[in-house]
Scaffold this active site. Structure first.
Site, PDB file in Angstrom:
ATOM      1  N   ASP A 157      75.812   3.988  22.393  1.00 35.90           N
ATOM      2  CA  ASP A 157      74.639   4.798  22.702  1.00 35.90           C
ATOM      3  C   ASP A 157      73.512   4.352  21.774  1.00 35.90           C
ATOM      4  OD1 ASP A 157      73.189   7.155  23.810  1.00 35.90           O
ATOM      5  OD2 ASP A 157      73.361   7.896  21.749  1.00 35.90           O
ATOM      6  N   ASP A 163      69.857   5.125  20.224  1.00 40.97           N
ATOM      7  CA  ASP A 163      68.886   6.199  19.975  1.00 40.97           C
ATOM      8  C   ASP A 163      67.706   5.610  19.207  1.00 40.97           C
ATOM      9  OD1 ASP A 163      67.485   8.461  19.355  1.00 40.97           O
ATOM     10  OD2 ASP A 163      69.190   9.602  18.612  1.00 40.97           O
ATOM     11  N   GLU A 191      64.039   5.796  18.339  1.00 42.64           N
ATOM     12  CA  GLU A 191      62.951   6.794  18.327  1.00 42.64           C
ATOM     13  C   GLU A 191      61.715   6.226  17.616  1.00 42.64           C
ATOM     14  OE1 GLU A 191      64.225  10.737  17.158  1.00 42.64           O
ATOM     15  OE2 GLU A 191      66.272  10.306  17.733  1.00 42.64           O
ATOM     16  N   TYR A 231      64.435  18.941  23.524  1.00 41.45           N
ATOM     17  CA  TYR A 231      64.393  19.952  22.475  1.00 41.45           C
ATOM     18  C   TYR A 231      63.431  19.443  21.409  1.00 41.45           C
ATOM     19  CZ  TYR A 231      68.305  16.749  21.492  1.00 41.45           C
ATOM     20  OH  TYR A 231      69.107  15.636  21.373  1.00 41.45           O
TER      21      TYR A 231
END
Length: 426
Positions: free
Chosen positions: A201, A203, A205, A272
């Site tokens: 995965d 991630d 950012e 979120y």
């Protein structure tokens, strides 16, 4: 010893200034996470045989339930792989994302060797009641996850790399995506733990977008990197957690997420942390609204806006998962019960100001109202927003109506000891 959390805050108020400062600079470095003072394990007696493996029902495309497990949670939170089993969460999960591996020097690297594969577990701490021995080749979380998979044969585990703290390394990785992908494959498929992981995965950012960090490696860098990962990982799972900024001209627009989707099994839009006490004086706003509402501080900062935008780009809904936060964000110095009030700063939290686990908030500051498909609570001068089992039910109805591939959440240790939130998802 630095024991990091995953800094989920988007720090939107600082984004423009950070972007301006960072565009002409090299990518920022990131701090390490390894604990100090690891001690060798001592031999321990082995108790009786492990419990029988649980049977798992087949999982439909829309029923994925993915929980993040943090390696640093084994320190300050005292949350271990065994807790996934004893809480009943393992029976509800289809996948676990193990967070995080680091990205440094253009490669996937170990995030915390002690927590990952060195820590010795005693019999009472171990998933199957069997203690680690001093001479066994693999210990730590990886061995505990291996034991969890034996009890739940259909459970899949992905190793997640990057995160807010460690995304600075992706810019260098994108300069040679083939070499990066090979390094990730070699690490994830290391013979010591190759049977533990079912994929990777990512991630990042955020690619080609500004926030606290700013990457300017190009609009196509993200897709090129994922394409090489797909070549290296073949039929194993390749997924990615991405921005949920659905505003006009926002982070979704900065990258060709539609083009990159062909390389991935699914996306995890982080629906979120839209609002929080990094805006110290408010206005108070729910950090994970499902929809917009009158008075929302920023249009496009809600789950439906992100999902709708990603679908409008042509990304199949079954490749999109809905994100849930197992925590709340809050302010103090608040007199107004409804959203939109002023504040004096971040509310006190167990590990960090302005953030607290659901398992704490459900008792310390119970929900007093609902807005935009999520809950809020006003207790004393504190104001918190978080999801409850009831609001998660609302979000699951939305997930089904939209035909999404499933649900993911950040993160397992925020739930109650009996898995109250994950039961609401299932």
């Amino acid at each position: 010893m630095f024991k990091p959390h995953r800094p989920r805050a988007r720090l939107r108020a600082l984004a423009a200034a950070a972007c301006t400062a960072a565009l002409g600079a090299t990518l920022l470095g990131v701090a390490g996470m390894s604990p100090a003072g690891a001690t060798p394990a001592t031999p321990a007696a082995q108790p009786a045989a492990a419990p029988a493996a649980a049977e798992a029902a087949p999982t439909a495309a829309g029923d994925k339930v993915i929980g993040y497990f943090t390696n640093w949670g084994t320190y300050d939170r005292n949350y271990h792989v065994k807790n996934i089993e004893t809480s009943g969460s393992a029976d509800k999960l289809t996948h676990i994302n193990y967070a995080f591996g680091n990205v440094a020097g253009g490669k996937c690297t170990i995030g915390d060797s002690y927590a990952d594969y060195e820590k010795a577990y005693t019999a009472d701490q171990s998933v199957d009641g069997v203690a680690d021995t001093w001479d066994q080749p693999l210990r730590g979380n990886f061995n505990q996850l291996r034991k969890l998979k034996k009890l739940h044969p259909d459970l899949k585990i992905l190793w997640s790399f990057g995160g807010w703290t460690w995304s600075g390394g992706f810019g260098q990785a994108a300069q040679n995506p083939a070499a990066f992908a090979k390094s990730c494959r070699d690490l994830v498929e290391d013979p010591r733990w190759a049977d533990v992981f079912d994929g990777i995965d990512i991630d990042w950012e955020y690619p080609n977008a500004c926030g606290l960090t700013c990457d300017t490696s190009g609009r196509d860098a993200y897709g090129n990197l994922l394409g090489e990962l797909r070549k290296s990982f073949g039929t194993d799972l390749v997924t990615s957690a991405i921005t949920a900024d659905g505003s006009d001209g926002g982070k979704i627009d900065a990258v060709d997420y539609a083009g990159a989707a062909k390389h991935l099994d699914w996306y995890l839009p982080m629906t979120y942390d839209f609002f929080g006490a990094w805006e110290a004086k408010g206005p108070t706003a729910p950090h994970s609204p499902l929809t917009s509402y009158p008075g929302v501080p920023t249009e496009g900062f809600n789950s439906d806006a992100a999902i709708s935008k990603l679908k409008s780009l042509g990304i199949p809904p079954e490749k999109l998962l809905l994100g849930i936060g197992f925590y709340g964000r809050g302010w103090t110095g608040v007199t107004q019960s409804e959203p939109g009030g002023s504040a004096t700063g971040a509310a006190a939290g167990t590990y960090e100001a302005g953030i607290e686990d659901y398992r704490v908030l459900k008792n310390s500051c119970p929900a007093t109202g609902k807005v935009a498909g999520t809950a809020y609570a006003h207790c004393g001068t504190n104001w918190w927003s978080y999801d409850t089992p009831e609001t998660i039910g609302t979000k699951m109805n939305y997930k089904n109506e939209q035909g999404l591939g499933g649900t993911f959440f950040w993160e397992l240790s925020g739930d109650t000891g009996n898995g109250e939130l994950i039961k609401a998802i299932r």
